[in-house]
Design an enzyme around this catalytic site. Structure first.
Site, mmCIF file in Angstrom:
data_model
loop_
_atom_site.group_PDB
_atom_site.id
_atom_site.type_symbol
_atom_site.label_atom_id
_atom_site.label_comp_id
_atom_site.label_asym_id
_atom_site.label_seq_id
_atom_site.Cartn_x
_atom_site.Cartn_y
_atom_site.Cartn_z
ATOM 1 N N ASP A 249 0.854 -1.189 0.000
ATOM 2 C CA ASP A 249 0.000 0.000 0.000
ATOM 3 C C ASP A 249 0.891 1.240 0.000
ATOM 4 O O ASP A 249 1.881 1.321 0.747
ATOM 5 C CB ASP A 249 -0.891 -0.008 1.249
ATOM 6 C CG ASP A 249 -1.965 1.063 1.187
ATOM 7 O OD1 ASP A 249 -3.050 0.764 0.647
ATOM 8 O OD2 ASP A 249 -1.716 2.179 1.661
ATOM 9 N N GLU B 220 -4.821 2.602 -4.078
ATOM 10 C CA GLU B 220 -3.367 2.564 -3.942
ATOM 11 C C GLU B 220 -2.881 1.230 -3.406
ATOM 12 O O GLU B 220 -1.733 1.107 -2.962
ATOM 13 C CB GLU B 220 -2.896 3.701 -3.017
ATOM 14 C CG GLU B 220 -3.305 3.558 -1.561
ATOM 15 C CD GLU B 220 -4.673 4.146 -1.246
ATOM 16 O OE1 GLU B 220 -4.890 4.534 -0.081
ATOM 17 O OE2 GLU B 220 -5.514 4.235 -2.168
#
Length: 427
Positions: free
Chosen positions: A300, A343
């Site tokens: 992430d 993301e």
């Protein structure tokens, strides 16, 4: 007419064909005897002739006179038989006759022919059938040549006997180049070996027509060596005891491109070009079912909302594309890197144990943190970002991929809790 002439006339009237004896006299070519069918053939009335012999030209129509006269003269001159076909336009329509001219001599030792024995057989029905066949063939050829799809026919030896204009356009060959050539010329090398067996199997089948290879994509071979994706429908007929095959071939290049595009859109993330969540799940499940070592990196981008707020969504997209490029290069093509959404990214490391997985994860994290990579940013605007990674390794107790993904996600959560820009492993 003397008694011999009357007997000859009676004999000729009994022949079921047009018959005439033609000799040369002081007036030219003369008919010395003929039967009623000869008059019927010429469209003349028997009672219009009052005596024998009579001039041939008085009974033959003007449009046929020159050809028949020349044939008789040649027969007399060279002493060999001649044949010709003539059409006579009568009140009930046009009639076609095949005329045979045979010279006869006074004796076997005679060097010159005394006259010509003419026989005629009406062939009107045959000529009409031939005309109908020519019309039908012409129509068939027009349809075949005007067809949008390529049409190719092969004989039992797999040699091409028909190659229409659409086939010329599809494969790049002229018809003259392909007639009597083996069909294998139009097949990619990999397809040639099994093709004859496939055709022989179809020849023995009771099925008369079918779509060729409905399950697999098939290709033709262009003259320039390029492959052409095609759809093929084949049919067979028996001609004189031999089987012929006709293929209707359609170029599906545009369709294939569209299908490939749709498949790519269904499997690939538009922004980064990485596999999407759906594609990753399909591939990862199949890899999980093997006995090989398997590790998962759940990744992430840290504080990604701040990146969007600072640089805008275009800047955020640039960061996502940059990370996808760096991750793909760093992790390696032998492994799978995918975008799960937003993301969040994931990597499936094949044949990789925990030690190697941690090494790969740390190498990727450090490369991004230290900005130790080259990337062509739009407008030379390099945007800094960092990465948190959770690592999980397939264990003996793992029964499903979901267990492995859950543990990697827990490792990612732990990396975030412990300050971000770090790698944490669970289990």
């Amino acid at each position: 007419m003397d008694r011999l002439g009357e007997e000859l006339q009676d004999f000729m009237n009994g022949i079921a064909a047009s018959v005439a004896l033609i000799r040369v006299n002081e007036e030219g070519l003369a008919v010395s005897s003929c039967n009623e069918i000869f008059f019927d053939m010429m469209g003349a009335k028997r009672n219009s002739i009052h005596r024998y012999p009579f001039s041939l030209e008085t009974i033959v129509p003007n449009y046929a006179r020159r050809e028949l006269r020349l044939a008789v003269i040649n027969c007399l001159a060279d002493g060999v038989s001649h044949e010709l076909e003539q059409a006579y336009d009568l009140k009930d329509g046009t009639h076609w006759w095949r005329l045979s001219l045979k010279p006869f001599k006074k004796s076997a030792n005679s060097e010159t022919a005394e006259g010509v024995f003419l026989t005629g057989i009406e062939i009107t029905k045959k000529m009409l059938l031939m005309h109908d066949l020519e019309v039908s063939t012409s129509r068939f050829r027009s349809v075949v040549d005007a067809a949008y799809d390529a049409i190719i026919t092969i004989d039992q030896q797999h040699h091409i006997t028909l190659f229409n204009r659409a086939a010329e356009g599809l494969f790049g060959y002229d018809q003259e180049e392909m007639l009597d050539q083996p069909l294998e010329v139009l097949l990619p090398p990999a397809a040639r070996e099994g093709h004859r067996g496939y055709v022989h199997q179809f020849a023995r089948s009771p099925v008369r027509s079918r779509q060729m290879d409905e399950r697999n994509r098939i290709y033709g071979l262009h003259k320039d060596g390029s492959r052409i994706p095609v759809e093929i429908a084949i049919s067979k007929i028996t001609v004189n005891g031999l089987v012929e095959f006709t293929a209707i071939i359609r170029d599906i290049t545009d369709k294939v491109h569209l299908v490939d595009l749709l498949h790519r859109q269904a499997a690939v993330d538009d922004l980064t070009g990485l596999p999407n969540r759906r594609e990753f799940n399909d591939v990862a499940r199949s890899l999980f079912e093997t006995e090989n070592p398997l590790s998962i990196l759940m990744m992430d981008l840290d504080n990604f909302k701040l990146v969007n707020d600072t640089y805008g969504h275009e800047g955020g997209d640039d960061v996502l594309k940059a990370f996808a490029s760096i991750a793909r290069e760093t992790i390696g093509k032998e492994h799978i890197v995918a975008r799960l959404g937003g993301e969040e990214f994931v990597a499936c490391l094949i044949n990789t144990d925990k030690e190697e997985a941690l090494k790969i994860a740390e190498n990727l994290r450090k490369k991004i943190s230290d900005r130790d990579f080259s990337y062509s940013w739009p407008e030379d605007r390099a945007i800094p970002f960092t990465l948190s990674i959770g690592v999980a390794v397939k264990g003996a107790k793992d029964r499903e991929m979901s267990n492995l993904l859950r543990r990697a996600d827990e490792g990612l959560y732990l990396a975030k809790e412990n300050g971000r820009n770090r790698v944490e492993a669970i289990g």
